[in-house]
Write a protein that holds these residues in place. Sequence first.
Motif, PDB file in Angstrom:
ATOM      1  N   ASN A 144     -14.359   6.480  32.811  1.00 53.38           N
ATOM      2  CA  ASN A 144     -15.364   6.045  31.825  1.00 53.38           C
ATOM      3  C   ASN A 144     -16.570   6.984  31.790  1.00 53.38           C
ATOM      4  N   ASN A 145     -16.308   8.278  31.915  1.00 53.83           N
ATOM      5  CA  ASN A 145     -17.395   9.254  32.006  1.00 53.83           C
ATOM      6  C   ASN A 145     -17.023  10.498  31.200  1.00 53.83           C
ATOM      7  N   GLU A 146     -17.430  10.527  29.943  1.00 52.73           N
ATOM      8  CA  GLU A 146     -17.022  11.615  29.056  1.00 52.73           C
ATOM      9  C   GLU A 146     -17.490  12.995  29.515  1.00 52.73           C
ATOM     10  N   PRO A 147     -18.746  13.164  29.983  1.00 59.33           N
ATOM     11  CA  PRO A 147     -19.139  14.503  30.443  1.00 59.33           C
ATOM     12  C   PRO A 147     -18.259  15.026  31.577  1.00 59.33           C
ATOM     13  N   SER A 148     -17.877  14.150  32.492  1.00 55.18           N
ATOM     14  CA  SER A 148     -17.009  14.584  33.589  1.00 55.18           C
ATOM     15  C   SER A 148     -15.589  14.826  33.104  1.00 55.18           C
ATOM     16  N   GLN A 149     -15.118  14.012  32.162  1.00 55.17           N
ATOM     17  CA  GLN A 149     -13.797  14.244  31.572  1.00 55.17           C
ATOM     18  C   GLN A 149     -13.768  15.606  30.876  1.00 55.17           C
ATOM     19  N   GLU A 150     -14.840  15.913  30.177  1.00 54.67           N
ATOM     20  CA  GLU A 150     -14.939  17.199  29.481  1.00 54.67           C
ATOM     21  C   GLU A 150     -14.892  18.363  30.470  1.00 54.67           C
ATOM     22  N   ARG A 151     -15.596  18.201  31.591  1.00 56.11           N
ATOM     23  CA  ARG A 151     -15.621  19.254  32.594  1.00 56.11           C
ATOM     24  C   ARG A 151     -14.249  19.460  33.221  1.00 56.11           C
ATOM     25  N   LEU A 152     -13.554  18.370  33.467  1.00 54.59           N
ATOM     26  CA  LEU A 152     -12.212  18.441  34.035  1.00 54.59           C
ATOM     27  C   LEU A 152     -11.275  19.216  33.120  1.00 54.59           C
ATOM     28  N   VAL A 153     -11.349  18.957  31.833  1.00 56.78           N
ATOM     29  CA  VAL A 153     -10.517  19.672  30.859  1.00 56.78           C
ATOM     30  C   VAL A 153     -10.868  21.158  30.868  1.00 56.78           C
ATOM     31  N   ALA A 154     -12.164  21.463  30.855  1.00 57.72           N
ATOM     32  CA  ALA A 154     -12.614  22.854  30.783  1.00 57.72           C
ATOM     33  C   ALA A 154     -12.146  23.680  31.975  1.00 57.72           C
ATOM     34  N   LEU A 155     -12.011  23.041  33.128  1.00 59.65           N
ATOM     35  CA  LEU A 155     -11.631  23.761  34.345  1.00 59.65           C
ATOM     36  C   LEU A 155     -10.127  23.717  34.633  1.00 59.65           C
ATOM     37  N   GLY A 156      -9.352  23.193  33.691  1.00 59.64           N
ATOM     38  CA  GLY A 156      -7.903  23.162  33.874  1.00 59.64           C
ATOM     39  C   GLY A 156      -7.425  22.087  34.829  1.00 59.64           C
ATOM     40  N   LEU A 212     -22.328   7.016  37.800  1.00 60.01           N
ATOM     41  CA  LEU A 212     -22.181   7.979  36.709  1.00 60.01           C
ATOM     42  C   LEU A 212     -23.138   9.152  36.878  1.00 60.01           C
ATOM     43  N   ASP A 213     -24.364   8.863  37.282  1.00 59.68           N
ATOM     44  CA  ASP A 213     -25.342   9.941  37.473  1.00 59.68           C
ATOM     45  C   ASP A 213     -24.857  10.922  38.532  1.00 59.68           C
ATOM     46  N   ASN A 214     -24.335  10.396  39.630  1.00 60.88           N
ATOM     47  CA  ASN A 214     -23.853  11.274  40.697  1.00 60.88           C
ATOM     48  C   ASN A 214     -22.602  12.032  40.271  1.00 60.88           C
ATOM     49  N   ALA A 215     -21.729  11.363  39.522  1.00 61.13           N
ATOM     50  CA  ALA A 215     -20.523  12.045  39.034  1.00 61.13           C
ATOM     51  C   ALA A 215     -20.902  13.237  38.163  1.00 61.13           C
ATOM     52  N   ASN A 216     -21.932  13.058  37.336  1.00 59.26           N
ATOM     53  CA  ASN A 216     -22.373  14.152  36.480  1.00 59.26           C
ATOM     54  C   ASN A 216     -23.090  15.245  37.264  1.00 59.26           C
ATOM     55  N   LEU A 217     -23.565  14.911  38.464  1.00 63.75           N
ATOM     56  CA  LEU A 217     -24.177  15.921  39.318  1.00 63.75           C
ATOM     57  C   LEU A 217     -23.140  16.932  39.828  1.00 63.75           C
ATOM     58  N   ALA A 243     -21.074  18.689  38.246  1.00 65.64           N
ATOM     59  CA  ALA A 243     -21.143  19.892  37.423  1.00 65.64           C
ATOM     60  C   ALA A 243     -22.433  20.656  37.685  1.00 65.64           C
ATOM     61  N   LYS A 244     -23.541  19.952  37.756  1.00 61.61           N
ATOM     62  CA  LYS A 244     -24.835  20.611  37.942  1.00 61.61           C
ATOM     63  C   LYS A 244     -24.929  21.297  39.297  1.00 61.61           C
ATOM     64  N   LEU A 245     -24.244  20.748  40.288  1.00 55.02           N
ATOM     65  CA  LEU A 245     -24.277  21.316  41.635  1.00 55.02           C
ATOM     66  C   LEU A 245     -23.171  22.342  41.879  1.00 55.02           C
ATOM     67  N   GLY A 246     -22.310  22.543  40.881  1.00 52.38           N
ATOM     68  CA  GLY A 246     -21.215  23.494  41.032  1.00 52.38           C
ATOM     69  C   GLY A 246     -20.129  23.018  41.976  1.00 52.38           C
ATOM     70  N   LEU A 247     -19.928  21.709  42.036  1.00 49.61           N
ATOM     71  CA  LEU A 247     -18.964  21.150  42.988  1.00 49.61           C
ATOM     72  C   LEU A 247     -17.587  20.877  42.388  1.00 49.61           C
ATOM     73  N   TRP A 248     -17.457  20.996  41.075  1.00 50.91           N
ATOM     74  CA  TRP A 248     -16.151  20.715  40.478  1.00 50.91           C
ATOM     75  C   TRP A 248     -15.098  21.742  40.932  1.00 50.91           C
ATOM     76  N   THR A 249     -15.489  23.006  40.981  1.00 46.79           N
ATOM     77  CA  THR A 249     -14.516  24.045  41.354  1.00 46.79           C
ATOM     78  C   THR A 249     -13.950  23.837  42.760  1.00 46.79           C
ATOM     79  N   PRO A 250     -14.802  23.675  43.787  1.00 44.73           N
ATOM     80  CA  PRO A 250     -14.221  23.427  45.116  1.00 44.73           C
ATOM     81  C   PRO A 250     -13.445  22.118  45.197  1.00 44.73           C
ATOM     82  N   LEU A 251     -13.869  21.103  44.442  1.00 42.85           N
ATOM     83  CA  LEU A 251     -13.149  19.830  44.464  1.00 42.85           C
ATOM     84  C   LEU A 251     -11.739  20.001  43.907  1.00 42.85           C
ATOM     85  N   LEU A 252     -11.608  20.707  42.802  1.00 45.25           N
ATOM     86  CA  LEU A 252     -10.285  20.917  42.211  1.00 45.25           C
ATOM     87  C   LEU A 252      -9.426  21.843  43.075  1.00 45.25           C
ATOM     88  N   GLU A 253     -10.055  22.787  43.769  1.00 48.75           N
ATOM     89  CA  GLU A 253      -9.292  23.647  44.668  1.00 48.75           C
ATOM     90  C   GLU A 253      -8.660  22.841  45.803  1.00 48.75           C
TER      91      GLU A 253
END
Length: 243
Positions: free
Chosen positions: A131-143, A91-96, A98-108
């Motif tokens: 089972n990770n609400e912060p990451s679920q929230e980020r996924l929604v925010a980025l479409g 969970l800690d790494n999954a939340n990283l 967002a902090k590392l700016g990796l969600w955008t390239p991952l979704l691309e």
Amino acid sequence: MAGEKSLNELLKWSIENSTEADPSAAAAAPVVPNAPRTALNAEALAALMGAPSDAELMQAAVEHITSSDPEITLESKLTAFDNLEQLVESLDNANLLAKLGLWTPLLELLGHDDDQIRRMAAWCVGTAVQNNEPSQERLVALGGVEKLVRMALGDRLPMEKRAGAGEETTEESAAADREETKDVRRKAIYALSSAVRNYQPALDVAAKELRKRGEQVPEGIDATDMDAVDGIINGLKQKALNA
């Protein structure tokens, strides 16, 4: 934060194991028979030995996967993706992400031209949001939920271009008109399932997107109602199976 915790453990371990080198400190300190000492966890031990942190490994993996270097093979990129998927099981790494700016390239990468890369991208997304609400929230925010719905229904996503990267090619523009492979669809459904369970905003977005695309999804489904969520997910699995 996991990194700060590891540093604190490393500092505490260092203090405990260096106290005896100072005779005055040893004389002043009360003697506690068999006093427990701090045990180093794997990350703190890695820091002590100079190994890269999980954050550094995650950044390196994404840089490797997204590299345009022709000498980096597909097999090498898939190995890096496999390592990334294992890292975000934490969970800690999954939340990283967002902090590392990796969600955008991952979704691309959900729109990559290679189906194995798309499959691994969907797998990583599903693992990160489980089972990770912060990451679920980020996924929604980025479409990301809308992307997963499209993939789950069999649409190929076009490879996205970041600002300044040039115009989209004809081949990339046409990607959305092609069907997604069954293996990628299955991983997208897995990711969508992980994204919507116990997180109402994600389920609401998914349900709305599914209805827009002609799917019969009841109104007012509760994200904590696993039977109702299973009904949606199982329906998507059956569509993929019959495709």
